[in-house]
Design an enzyme around this catalytic site. Structure first.
Site, mmCIF file in Angstrom:
data_model
loop_
_atom_site.group_PDB
_atom_site.id
_atom_site.type_symbol
_atom_site.label_atom_id
_atom_site.label_comp_id
_atom_site.label_asym_id
_atom_site.label_seq_id
_atom_site.Cartn_x
_atom_site.Cartn_y
_atom_site.Cartn_z
ATOM 1 N N ASP A 10 11.815 13.527 -3.541
ATOM 2 C CA ASP A 10 11.362 12.042 -3.527
ATOM 3 C C ASP A 10 12.640 11.321 -3.461
ATOM 4 O OD1 ASP A 10 9.769 9.912 -4.208
ATOM 5 O OD2 ASP A 10 10.524 9.508 -6.070
ATOM 6 N N SER A 11 12.391 9.883 -2.983
ATOM 7 C CA SER A 11 13.341 9.031 -2.653
ATOM 8 C C SER A 11 14.185 8.695 -3.939
ATOM 9 C CB SER A 11 12.655 7.698 -2.081
ATOM 10 O OG SER A 11 11.752 6.865 -3.103
ATOM 11 N N CYS A 73 6.422 12.602 -3.047
ATOM 12 C CA CYS A 73 6.531 11.113 -2.399
ATOM 13 C C CYS A 73 5.428 10.786 -1.461
ATOM 14 C CB CYS A 73 7.794 11.044 -1.641
ATOM 15 S SG CYS A 73 8.323 9.623 -0.952
ATOM 16 N N GLU A 151 12.913 2.119 -10.750
ATOM 17 C CA GLU A 151 14.211 2.663 -10.678
ATOM 18 C C GLU A 151 15.111 1.917 -11.263
ATOM 19 O OE1 GLU A 151 15.499 5.035 -8.366
ATOM 20 O OE2 GLU A 151 13.593 5.693 -8.182
ATOM 21 N N CYS A 185 1.909 6.323 -5.069
ATOM 22 C CA CYS A 185 3.258 6.372 -4.947
ATOM 23 C C CYS A 185 3.717 7.003 -6.057
ATOM 24 C CB CYS A 185 4.040 4.886 -4.864
ATOM 25 S SG CYS A 185 5.561 4.955 -5.087
ATOM 26 N N HIS A 187 5.964 6.897 -8.077
ATOM 27 C CA HIS A 187 6.873 6.178 -8.792
ATOM 28 C C HIS A 187 6.040 5.460 -9.927
ATOM 29 C CE1 HIS A 187 10.438 6.447 -6.259
ATOM 30 N NE2 HIS A 187 11.158 5.958 -7.283
HETATM 31 N N1 DGL Z 1 7.866 7.411 -4.680
HETATM 32 C C1 DGL Z 1 7.978 7.130 -3.610
HETATM 33 C C2 DGL Z 1 6.302 7.330 -2.889
HETATM 34 O O1 DGL Z 1 5.595 8.010 -3.632
HETATM 35 C C3 DGL Z 1 8.773 6.284 -2.576
HETATM 36 C C4 DGL Z 1 8.883 5.012 -3.055
HETATM 37 C C5 DGL Z 1 9.800 4.583 -2.135
HETATM 38 O O2 DGL Z 1 11.002 5.047 -1.968
HETATM 39 O O3 DGL Z 1 9.741 3.460 -1.487
HETATM 40 O O4 DGL Z 1 5.903 6.634 -2.062
#
Ligand code: DGL
Length: 273
Positions: A10-11, A73, A151, A185, A187
């Site tokens: 993931d990011s 992600c 984050e 997302c 996150h």
């Molecule tokens: N967790 C990510 C997603 O599912 C990325 C969030 C990001 O880096 O902007 O989209």
């Protein structure tokens, strides 16, 4: 091969929502997690940049000998689906399993999708939902600042900033009368409680990390790649930025310390073919 690890990337921290579920359903599997914390967020970047980053992330995991790669992600899954054709191991993103779960969950046919700008602009979840049933109504909303909250470890549902942002982003979806919301997302499940507090318990939240982990477990079974070892698997975490901040938030979210299991890597040294 079956003892090789499952690679998840993931990011940043978001993919831990998939890792946590994977550890629960397949406790004997070894896991290698990569969070590209030096370059998060991905969701407000161009398609070509996201694809470049995703390829580097995937090739880093391949260098660890993984048997399956999960792009945990929503952003990568929405714009870099072609990775499936280029990787020498099975690959899955989050869109297909998550959309399927939302289609099964909805009662009134009104589904909300929240994600990053890149995810919402790609229309990936909407397209996948409509492919199942074109009578369903899909309402999308980009919520990029949720990524920064997570984050930075600002995840307490009683925190005023969290409550304010949740209300600001989700009020249009609430007005549409959705009964199901895709946390598109990875996150976002980390602030699921705040989202649920605002929308009410009558709205079902679909966790993209969780659904993808369940799907990946099935994928491994069908490829006969499950680890047959009886001992609990190990988890290694890699990040492209500082180890400390990742360790802190990961611990809150996973409910256990990851100290000593997190290493920093330099992505520039990864060979992408
Ligand atoms: N967790 C990510 C997603 O599912 C990325 C969030 C990001 O880096 O902007 O989209």
């Amino acid at each position: 091969m079956s003892e090789n690890a499952i690679g998840i990337f993931d990011s940043g921290l978001g993919g831990l929502t998939a890792a946590k579920e994977l550890i629960r359903v397949l406790p004997n599997e070894n896991i290698v997690y990569f969070g590209d914390t030096a370059r998060v967020p991905y969701g407000s970047r161009s398609r070509s940049t996201i694809i470049t980053y995703a390829r580097q992330d995937a090739y880093f995991l391949l260098s660890k000998g993984v048997k399956l790669i999960i792009a945990a992600c929503g952003t990568v899954s929405s714009v870099a689906g072609t990775l499936t054709n280029e990787l020498p191991v099975p690959f899955t993103g989050v869109v297909v399993p998550t959309a399927a779960a939302a289609v099964s969950a909805t009662g009134n046919g009104r589904i909300g999708v929240i994600g990053t700008y890149a995810t919402v602009n790609s229309g990936s979840y909407k397209e996948e939902i409509i492919r199942h049933n074109n009578r369903l109504e899909v309402y999308q909303q980009a919520c990029p600042m949720f990524v920064s909250l997570v984050e930075n470890g600002i995840i307490d549902p009683n925190d005023d900033i969290v409550k304010l942002l949740v209300a600001r982003y989700l009020s249009p979806l609430k007005e549409q009368g959705i009964d199901t919301l895709i946390l598109g997302c990875t996150h976002f499940p980390i602030i699921a409680q705040a989202i649920s507090d605002y929308l009410g318990s009558e709205v079902t939240l679909i966790d993209s990390g969780r659904e993808t982990a369940l799907y990946a477990a099935e994928l491994l079974k069908s490829h006969k790649m499950l680890n047959t070892a009886s001992a609990p698997g190990s988890c290694r975490y890699y990040v492209s930025d500082t180890v400390d901040s990742f360790e802190k938030t990961a611990e809150i979210f996973l409910g256990k310390s990851v100290a000593g299991a997190v290493s920093h890597i330099n992505l520039e040294k990864v060979a992408v073919h």
